[in-house]
Design a protein around this motif. Structure first.
Motif, mmCIF file in Angstrom:
data_model
loop_
_atom_site.group_PDB
_atom_site.id
_atom_site.type_symbol
_atom_site.label_atom_id
_atom_site.label_comp_id
_atom_site.label_asym_id
_atom_site.label_seq_id
_atom_site.Cartn_x
_atom_site.Cartn_y
_atom_site.Cartn_z
ATOM 1 N N UNK A 279 -0.720 2.974 3.625
ATOM 2 C CA UNK A 279 -1.849 1.775 3.574
ATOM 3 C C UNK A 279 -2.266 1.814 1.802
ATOM 4 N N UNK A 280 -2.531 2.916 1.386
ATOM 5 C CA UNK A 280 -2.947 3.095 0.151
ATOM 6 C C UNK A 280 -1.790 2.442 -1.051
ATOM 7 N N UNK A 281 -0.687 2.553 -0.680
ATOM 8 C CA UNK A 281 0.316 2.243 -1.736
ATOM 9 C C UNK A 281 0.544 0.807 -1.640
ATOM 10 N N UNK A 282 0.279 0.229 -0.585
ATOM 11 C CA UNK A 282 0.329 -1.162 -0.614
ATOM 12 C C UNK A 282 -1.015 -1.762 -1.330
ATOM 13 N N UNK A 283 -2.110 -1.186 -1.233
ATOM 14 C CA UNK A 283 -3.232 -1.348 -1.645
ATOM 15 C C UNK A 283 -3.074 -1.256 -3.220
ATOM 16 N N UNK A 284 -2.453 -0.087 -3.652
ATOM 17 C CA UNK A 284 -2.006 -0.189 -5.275
ATOM 18 C C UNK A 284 -1.203 -1.115 -5.638
ATOM 19 N N UNK A 285 -0.108 -1.474 -4.866
ATOM 20 C CA UNK A 285 0.838 -2.385 -5.313
ATOM 21 C C UNK A 285 0.135 -3.799 -5.403
ATOM 22 N N UNK A 286 -1.048 -4.310 -4.475
ATOM 23 C CA UNK A 286 -1.488 -5.425 -4.754
ATOM 24 C C UNK A 286 -2.471 -5.526 -5.882
#
Length: 1009
Positions: A279-286
């Motif tokens: 989830x955090x990786x997705x948040x970082x990507x966005x």
């Protein structure tokens, strides 16, 4: 997205390649965020990867060079690119292309990028996990200053991105990302601090991962994002890309993590953080994309995966985090719910003091049991019923049984009747398996607490499904583990009086059952369930779980039978798919227990005659199972077992008619003086006991065995089995064992047509005896089968056993005939294979076919040998010769006699070998056809002159006979090139012809070489 190259750009790149590396070719642009990447195809068909790095960050470039050099030594088998030097021998070359850059040339890895592959599957997740686990294990000792950077794509530095959240235009997306990053700072980062750190690849994205034609990961590209961080982030980054478009997001994470863990074990904390880190990786990507797009709106590469990222983030935000973590724990071999086992143990220890839930004064009520799955014990096809018809059947069943109440079972399929309320759009996540027990009883029946607790949660499901209230009572074990018992479909009037926090005493009638209107229109019943973790759902906790995740859900809600203590079963085994069963066998049973057809194993659920039946109802012609000698599930044998086990089963110290009768019937099949039996449970036990008998009688210890023989899995028998002690993992020949030459008439020293071959081969037995005598030792026992099974289904040369026995007996030893594989009439001409040699052994061991699949075996010997064994040390075998085994043994003998199976084996065996010899005339790959009755071998060779074994070709034959013709076969022999044939005796003439026609078809297309 990649920009198409102009002719001028292609020419410039080729000049660069020629001047720097001495090559040129066809140039194709590849995606890249920081670097310019190109595929180079030269005229000779070679391919390379050219990377042009922007000037700057020399430490990071040096790190990429250093890591490839490190891995070239530490993990040579890893499918990664290798760096190639320029003309001067340097791995990094200054060039001028759209400004000053540094060039690197790398070997090209074949395969399709994950992003473009059409064959993505579970095997891709698993092989990616294994590759990354192997990579990170190899990087454990690697260090480089360039990896110590503060890097925005390091998920461990996700807190850096909180400042960028405000740049996200979409409000929902912005709020979601902020919540995830806040959670990371407050809950994830503190736990990460305890996790291992190292340098990781950090960018196994769908453009850096390559797949081969079978969907397996075949390569990993681009080490430009490497960083020293927490190891588990490797899995989170890879999962974030791998689950894009996958049906089951958490399942994808679990497969990848499980495969990683298998080669590079993770800690429990690491496993529990994977879901949040994805989830955090997705948040970082966005957030990173929002920042970079503001700074560089023309860089469309930044937008390549952003739509997928947001879609997948929304999807996993809908997942239940507790179940996701439990599934990840399970995939890595940890208990899904850590406290579940402790709670169950507490319940088991204290069950004797529990109160009944319905009618507590009746300790063991009579109960009707209902199975909602089609074809279950109730024999009702619930899939065709609506609720009205189903509940009418329940009422009728309870009345017909005269029962105190009826039961709906734990583990049964509950979402098969019309109007399935539990289906989802994702088939693998449908909740169908019942997590509690339904107790059908009249409306208004009091519901009692089995043990003390307090009211924790209340939920009324009237609006959604028309069910009455559900109440959860909280309990605690002696060690402080909290759990709950759930009571569903209560009367609203009684349940509404229960205040949250109210204490409930053991045995207290705290509520009553609701009527039909509070049971969703069903017959009134109580749904009772144990809850170890309410998953944050509290009173809305599910009453049915996901079949594909049963190993997790059964820990969320363990079998409530321990609380109920009924005299009838309240649960069923939940059937699982083959992949899960293989995983669990490896995890809980041991990988050394082999699985037939390992690449495509079968899940067998039934058998009939010469056929096995899989879970889909497919019938497989079984041509290797001599254990079920008189046919799978022979009704006469089954009936004998059922009848006797319902009457008595105990040890053989008590007098019993069946044991004496069976010993009489069995010894009647042997000539004098073989008239004494010892009963055991397996062929291995029989052969072990035979060694003890021989040593007791002769006073000697040494054993003579035939080369490549196998006589059992006990330590004493591995010692006399060259197939084991001289093979992989073996420890070599023990000092008390001598190995005689294998009498092979096809490829041995003495062959077909030599009338004296038997005597010549037996001469080697004499040589072994002479070697013993030279050391002042004598033999205790000579081991041999009547037909050599593991030797390659070899028929012994005429006179071999006669001569060998004579040599052994002259030296003071005994002779054993191992009939564990070939006995009970399989050879067709006789009841025992050794009879084809015209000999009478001193000891005969039997097993496998003796009980048609039931674990039993016997040793038959002489009175004199048995008397020598009675030396004061009592012999006792708890299960050997028990009444059930004796009755089964009698039934097998009856079937052999009454169905004329000895004659049948002779007739069909002759048909089979004649047909195989006709095939040999058309297929020169068949070198030899041999056997007696239905114990046969077909040896395959690549050359009739050199007899080069065709082992690979036989593998092809066995696989194709299974795949195309549904025939099960196996290989045998020292060279694994003998087709082993030993089907159940009812194998028919029609089965024989089907096999021969199928073999003809497959042999016609065997790839030679």
């Amino acid at each position: 997205m990649t920009k198409e190259l102009s002719g001028q750009e292609i020419a410039a790149i080729n000049r660069l390649l020629t001047e720097t590396y001495g090559i040129e070719g066809e140039i194709s642009a590849l995606p890249g965020e920081h670097d310019l990447n190109f595929r180079v195809r030269t005229n000779d068909g070679s391919a390379f990867l050219l990377k042009l790095h922007a000037a700057g960050a020399p430490e990071e470039l040096d790190m990429q060079l250093a890591v490839l050099e490190h891995l070239a030594l530490a993990a040579q088998a890893l499918p990664i690119s290798r760096a190639l030097p320029d003309r001067s021998g340097a791995l990094l070359s200054p060039v001028d292309f759209k400004g000053e850059r540094l060039a690197r040339l790398l070997t090209w890895l074949p395969g399709e990028t994950w992003a473009h592959a059409s064959n993505r599957s579970a095997v891709g997740d698993e092989t990616l996990g294994a590759l990354l686990g192997t990579l990170d294990r190899a990087l454990t000792g690697f260090d480089h200053p360039g990896a110590k950077r503060v890097y925005g794509w390091d998920v461990a530095r996700a807190d850096m991105h909180l400042d960028h959240v405000g740049l996200i235009d979409d409000e929902e997306k912005r709020n979601t990302v902020r919540a995830i990053l806040d959670h990371f700072v407050s809950a994830v980062l503190p736990r990460l601090a305890a996790c291992p750190r190292q340098i990781i690849h950090n960018d196994a994205n769908d453009y850096n991962v390559l797949l081969d034609a079978e969907g397996r990961v075949s390569g990993l590209l681009d080490f430009g994002d490497m960083v020293e961080t927490f190891r588990v982030i490797e899995i989170a980054v890879a999962s974030a890309y791998a689950l894009i478009g996958a049906e089951d997001a958490v399942g994808t994470m679990a497969r990848l993590a499980g495969a990683y863990h298998d080669v590079n074990p993770l800690t429990e904390t690491e496993v529990e953080l994977i879901f949040d880190l994805v989830r955090t990786r997705y948040a970082v990507s966005i957030s990173t994309a929002a920042k970079q797009i503001r700074e560089n709106p023309e860089n469309t590469y930044l937008l390549v995966s952003q739509e997928d990222v947001w879609s997948e983030l929304q999807r996993i935000e809908r997942e239940n985090r507790a179940i996701a973590v439990a599934r990840l724990r399970d995939a890595c071999g940890f208990a899904p719910i850590p406290k579940a086992a402790r709670i169950v143990r507490w319940l088991e220890r204290n069950a004797h003091g529990f109160s009944g839930i319905i009618r507590p004064t009746v300790l063991k009520p009579k109960a009707a049991v209902f199975d909602f799955s089609a074809g279950g014990p109730a024999a009702n096809d619930w899939a065709t019923l609506d609720k009205v018809e189903a509940e009418a059947r329940i009422e009728a069943r309870i009345r017909a049984e005269g029962a105190d109440f009826g039961l709906g079972l734990y583990g049964e399929d509950r979402a098969v009747y019309k109007g399935d309320a539990y289906s989802t759009t994702v088939a693998s996540q449908r909740r169908t398996v019942h997590l509690g027990v339904d107790i059908f009883a009249p409306a208004g029946e009091p519901v009692h607490a089995p043990f003390a607790g307090k009211v924790a949660f209340y939920h009324d499901d009237a609006v959604a499904h028309g069910f009455g209230p559900t109440v959860l009572i909280e309990h605690a074990t002696d060690s402080g583990d909290v759990f709950w018992t759930l009571y569903g479909h209560l009367s609203r009037e009684s349940a509404e009086k229960l205040a949250i926090g109210r204490s409930i005493a053991k045995g207290e009638a705290f509520a009553t059952l609701g009527g039909r209107h509070e049971n969703g229109g069903w017959v009134p019943h109580l749904h009772f369930q144990i809850i170890t973790d309410h998953l944050g759902l509290e009173g809305r906790i599910h009453g049915v779980g996901v079949r594909d995740q049963w190993q997790v859900w059964r820990e969320v809600s363990p079998d409530p039978s321990v609380v109920l203590g009924l005299s009838v079963p309240a649960s069923v085994i939940v059937a699982r798919d083959k992949e899960f069963l293989v995983r669990e066998r490896h995890r809980r049973i041991g990988r050394s227990l082999s699985i037939a057809y390992g690449a495509a194993p079968l899940k067998i659920v039934g058998g009939e005659g010469a056929y096995l039946i899989d879970e889909e109802g497919t019938r497989w012609l079984d041509m290797v199972n001599n254990v079920c000698h008189v046919g799978h599930c022979h009704p006469r044998v089954v009936k004998a077992a059922e009848t006797q086990i319902a009457r008595l089963n105990t040890n053989s110290r008590y007098l019993h008619d069946s044991l004496v009768e069976y010993s009489r019937r069995l010894t009647a099949l042997f000539p004098d003086p073989l008239n004494v039996c010892f009963f055991v449970n397996s062929g291995s036990e029989a052969n072990d006991l035979a060694i003890r008998l021989a040593r007791a009688y002769t006073g000697n210890r040494d054993i003579i065995t035939v080369d490549h023989a196998y006589h059992g899995h006990l330590t004493s028998l591995i010692d006399v089995s060259p197939y084991k002690f001289a093979g992989k993992g073996g420890e070599g020949r023990p000092a008390h064992v001598r190995v005689a030459e294998m009498p092979d008439l096809y490829r041995g020293r003495y062959r077909y047509g030599d009338a004296d071959a038997g005597a010549k081969y037996a001469q080697d037995v004499k040589c072994q005896l002479e070697a013993l005598a030279a050391e002042g030792r004598k033999p205790a026992l000579f081991f041999s089968e009547g037909i050599l099974g593991t030797g390659g289904q070899l028929v012994l040369p005429e006179g071999y056993l006669n001569e060998a026995y004579a040599h052994v007996r002259a030296a003071g030893g005994l002779c054993l005939a191992d009939e564990v594989q070939v006995g009970f009439g399989r050879v067709g001409s006789h009841m025992w294979a050794h009879e084809t040699q015209g000999v009478i052994p001193d000891i005969v061991t039997t097993g496998k076919p003796i009980g048609n699949g039931h674990p039993m075996a016997a040793v038959v010997t002489t009175e004199a040998i048995a008397a020598a064994f009675a030396n004061g040390m009592e012999y006792f075998n708890t299960f050997g010769g028990n009444p059930v085994s004796a009755e089964i043994g009698l039934a097998v003998l009856d079937v052999i006699r009454d169905e004329r199976l000895v004659h049948h084996c002779a007739v069909v065996g002759k048909r089979l070998m004649n047909g195989a010899r006709r095939l040999a005339e058309r297929h020169p790959i068949i070198g030899d056809v041999r056997g007696h009755g239905l114990f046969n071998g077909i040896e395959l060779v690549r050359d009739q002159e050199t007899l080069e074994p065709a082992a690979g070709e036989l593998d092809f034959v066995i696989a194709e006979m299974k795949r195309k013709h549904r025939i099960l076969l196996s290989s045998e022999g020292p060279h694994h090139n003998v087709l082993k044939i030993k089907p159940p005796a009812p194998f028919s003439a029609e089965d024989c012809d089907y096999f021969l026609n199928a073999l003809d078809e497959v042999l016609a297309r065997v790839p030679m070489g």
